[in-house]
Design an enzyme around this catalytic site. Structure first.
Site, PDB file in Angstrom:
ATOM      1  N   ARG A 219       0.822  -1.213   0.000  1.00 41.39           N
ATOM      2  CA  ARG A 219       0.000   0.000   0.000  1.00 41.39           C
ATOM      3  C   ARG A 219       0.857   1.263   0.000  1.00 41.39           C
ATOM      4  O   ARG A 219       0.477   2.284  -0.581  1.00 41.39           O
ATOM      5  CB  ARG A 219      -0.953  -0.002   1.195  1.00 41.39           C
ATOM      6  CG  ARG A 219      -2.019  -1.099   1.165  1.00 41.39           C
ATOM      7  CD  ARG A 219      -2.821  -1.154  -0.099  1.00 41.39           C
ATOM      8  NE  ARG A 219      -3.827  -2.224  -0.095  1.00 41.39           N
ATOM      9  CZ  ARG A 219      -3.587  -3.499  -0.426  1.00 41.39           C
ATOM     10  NH1 ARG A 219      -2.395  -3.913  -0.777  1.00 41.39           N
ATOM     11  NH2 ARG A 219      -4.581  -4.378  -0.408  1.00 41.39           N
TER      12      ARG A 219
ATOM     13  N   GLU B 183       1.900   1.682  -3.475  1.00 40.66           N
ATOM     14  CA  GLU B 183       0.760   2.178  -4.259  1.00 40.66           C
ATOM     15  C   GLU B 183       0.592   3.685  -4.071  1.00 40.66           C
ATOM     16  O   GLU B 183       0.252   4.407  -5.015  1.00 40.66           O
ATOM     17  CB  GLU B 183      -0.503   1.427  -3.821  1.00 40.66           C
ATOM     18  CG  GLU B 183      -1.725   1.759  -4.642  1.00 40.66           C
ATOM     19  CD  GLU B 183      -2.891   0.858  -4.278  1.00 40.66           C
ATOM     20  OE1 GLU B 183      -2.736  -0.383  -4.341  1.00 40.66           O
ATOM     21  OE2 GLU B 183      -3.962   1.377  -3.907  1.00 40.66           O
TER      22      GLU B 183
ATOM     23  N   SER C   8      14.460  15.094   2.651  1.00 43.06           N
ATOM     24  CA  SER C   8      15.535  14.156   2.971  1.00 43.06           C
ATOM     25  C   SER C   8      14.977  12.868   3.574  1.00 43.06           C
ATOM     26  O   SER C   8      14.021  12.907   4.361  1.00 43.06           O
ATOM     27  CB  SER C   8      16.499  14.781   3.979  1.00 43.06           C
ATOM     28  OG  SER C   8      17.504  13.852   4.345  1.00 43.06           O
TER      29      SER C   8
END
Lengths: 148, 148, 148, 148, 148, 148, 148, 148, 148, 148
Positions: B88, B91, B114
């Site tokens: 996920r 995704e 960063s």
């Protein structure tokens, strides 16, 4: 025009007209990350919003039903992103992904953070050693459930 | 023992002894996500912390200098993660990555968040429709700068 | 015109007009490696510099806002470069990458050489057995720091 | 013992005995980056040096002829490196690779910087805004030449 | 025209005009393998040679500076070649590559056969059981040398 | 012992006993490139030759029938070789592969250089500017023929 | 027109004109599998056959020399085919490939079935439980031979 | 023992005992290609056949239920096979795959040759110019059918 | 128009004319999943159905024979799908694929569920905790059978 | 024992003891597909169920806490499955995936079928032309929702 061509046209028109993403988000009253994702072909716009946005950008009306349809999602041209700004998010998964998984399981049980019932926001945190980007992801916890 | 073998031993010993990740984080006074990442081979532990942790887990003392050395980072066995909880996050990059990039550039200028001067935390947000996982990433903004 | 089309146009116009990369760098007063990278779509130009460069190359004015926007970075068409001149840099990572990592950690501690606060220059070193290419990379050391 | 097993043994023994890479480089009077690369399986050691190093590390004598033989080179476990310290070098190629190529061609003609007749060193540059890693690559220029 | 479009145009024009590769090589007085490689986008032509070749092929003059510039090399569309004639060369590396490496090291020491200071020729060897293709590669031996 | 384990044992025993590949090739009266390829698991040895070789190397007799069986060929651990000495051969295919194809077709017609009815040899060519590696491949030309 | 464009044109014209592949094969008196492969860009046609075929399909005469030239072979858009009809052939290699190899070696010795001196035909076998596709591959056995 | 370990044991025992694949196939009265595929882990053996085969090969009885269970199929270690004998089959798909597809559709309609209701045999065809390998695949035609 | 161009045209025309997929399926009296798959280039339409559909969508008549021909199947642009709705199906294979295999073998024996003699339907199941998508796949069981 | 070793042990013990998957599912009162998935390392078992199962299989008690912990999911050894029974499910996604997506969006709106709140069952449908495998997936529909 295909969805990809419309995305290219959005990018070009926004720069040409000097519009910020925030301008476009304000025009339709939506969060800015959501708005950019939608205009980059990752979410459908309401028809009304698509009319507003295409008006601001000077896109032809034939793009409206395409912008209002559910897109084929997935914005990266390669499986591992090459752009440094996006790559850092991938690096976070490489370094912290399994740790995030373990902590979610320890605090919530077996399941996932939804990426569908989900929002994301970006904020600036002032800091004397240099300002910071704060990204907040907020997704519903979904536990593994077998239907009965 | 190689680093990978130590990671396997940590995983097995933690389960066998019934220790939570939070227990181990508390034992060394570090944030839990950081602690899990370190124990999964993504960060070095201070020698003192390595002594505490190996004590709790019953690992041999020869693992201490290895746990205290900088590891070869990268925790995913495949470029695209297969575990749903970790996927996920991937995704999210596929759907929102370019949008995050655009918003960072619009709000901060050309540069990156960063992933080194960086922390991440996980919280639970109660919600009537189901509790939510809130992941907060906090990284220093680094602007592109060419040294003079 | 998309960014890729502009990059193609830059390459063609430079050859047609017989301009060197150094000419273009001098025209805007920037280091030559930076200038080439920018014109190949890896850095934004200031609008003023974009005006100068498009003037020299005879590119249409509509390319200026695109050249001035932050690009989607990543210049290699394949994950492993096929061009021999570029491949040698990849080979250096294959042969010396882990050694560079160990030496940075031994001399600086846990962290990285930034590729954002970073510059690179190329010089010629005369040598009786054949002149040498000297590439100097200069990046800020960033130590792993967890924000408090 | 295979070469990979010897590399693992070197890594473990160095940590266990608390030796720095610089200690090992000094022991054989070689540059430190070269020494680490050699001990990580990327260069052969002279038999004499292999004897010294295995003595310091307490490795069995049967490793000496292996350390003294030309290895099968290539140190990365994946085509795109996942470790952040090494990845930054890859990112430099993604962002600056084609620019480096163009500048080499403009300054030297058609050819490459050799990665064989080649050395690399790492230095620290003090800087008020944070010290910097300076990596210098020095390779012989080889022009494309067709033998007659 | 981009380099790829010029390569396509070369291929089409050569067939249409019924010119052999040898004709083109003879026209510029270069070895035939080198000439074909150059015309397929792997080497720059001298401007004079580019003028001759474009004249024979009837290509527009704007292609001359492109043909005379150093190209982005790498002619295979996939990492493993699919064309059977080219694949056999890849198969030779799969079957004999490590053996070639060992023999070069045994006969020359640690180093490589240069692919830059390098030539290649193809000859026909008559044989009663069927004629044979003889490919001769001739590259300078480069030994690993660390600059002082 | 599997074939891979035998290959590892061959490599270790050869170094330990200080045998050159040429020694082993001479012992069985075969060309050296062929011999190395066979001992690296790419060709079967005659049983008699396998007895000789295992005798010299001190390998157990159970390895003889394995060395005498047809192996599963393919010696590279990755599709694109990472070792610089072997990579140069791959680079030759990237730069000259399509040109070799065109010249074979022009000189022989439609077909391939066989990699089965095929030999390869390596020679040293003295040269004032540095000695050269000459690799000669000699394969039967096979024309495309459809059986009747 | 490039070879790919010609292949697209062949496919479109054949459907538009209602010609079967068998019609085209009969027109030039060649086996049908060979003919389809040739028209899909995998084999050169004789000039005479190319004239016949382009006449039937109504393609421009400029396609004739291209159809008559040796193509860059390899018809699959992905390394693993996605089309189910073609995938089944790949599955056969996954399931039976090593078995075919062993049986060829046991019956013929060390070598291969040529894919160059090779033909393939497809026949229908009536069967009460459903007709069957019978694919017959017929390739010359080539034994590994080292030239003398 | 895992299935892979059993496959390794089969290969070693067969060579050690000097049994041909045909011997093993005859012992169980099955076609030889099928038998080899089964012993290489691609098909289950009947328990009775597994007893016979393990007897001949001297394998422990605990391997019988594993040999009799349905395996996880797929025998290639890489997506594109590297062994030349097997690669030629892959090359046939690259060159003839789409042609086979077209001819199947023209002769049978829309559908596939089954790889499940499927057999394969290998025969030797004597030929004055060199004997030939004839591979016959025989699979049931399956037409696309949507169930009602 | 190529098949891909026709697919793009179908997608654009459907949105522009405000037709639902169900409208198009009803127009030709076919199941909706089948109809969408066919219009996305995965199944041939009968000529009659192609006439109806192109009429509704306003596509040129030259698309009819293409829509009626058997397509080159395979609808995913990447081996692992990036679209979240489609990815979940891939995730099901990652998590449950081997379990489905085991259960099919236990209940039916050695074989597969056909994807050719196969249908698929989608239904809505009302549920107080949120409606559910029910996907039913119905494929003929094919047992491994070796033809006699 | 690592999770992978436990999975191997489960597979071996089940075959050795002649237990069906259904037996194991019945012993813990869970659906059979879920049970197999869990035992193949894709779901955690309750500690009580783990005790029952390890008892039946004769596994050591130290495996219980591992079986009861949330696993790192993902059961396929390659991104594209090679086993034919599992591949057919992948083929269904290649052929029907985008169609399933369109129909879900048309019937439910923008969102996905959950693979977390999800069950799957396998049934046999008798059919005169051959029995059929019916796989039913039942997942909660999740609509894209941005949290407020």
């Amino acid at each position: 025009m295909t969805r990809d061509e419309i995305t290219q046209a959005v990018l070009a028109a926004r720069l040409e007209r000097g519009l910020s993403w925030q301008d476009l988000a304000d025009a339709i009253g939506k969060p800015v990350v959501w708005t950019v994702a939608a205009l980059l072909g990752q979410h459908p716009l309401d028809t009304g919003d698509a009319e507003i946005v295409t008006g601001r950008l000077g896109l032809p009306r034939e793009t409206i039903p395409v912008l209002a349809s559910v897109p084929m999602r997935g914005a990266l041209p390669t499986a591992v992103p090459t752009d440094p700004t996006i790559y850092r998010l991938y690096e976070v998964i490489q370094v912290y992904g399994p740790a995030i998984k373990e902590v979610i399981h320890e605090q919530f049980g077996d399941g996932i953070m939804s990426a569908i019932n989900f929002g994301i926001s970006i904020a600036r945190r002032d800091h004397p050693a240099g300002d910071r980007v704060v990204i907040t992801m907020d997704g519903k916890f979904l536990s593994y459930e077998w239907p009965s």
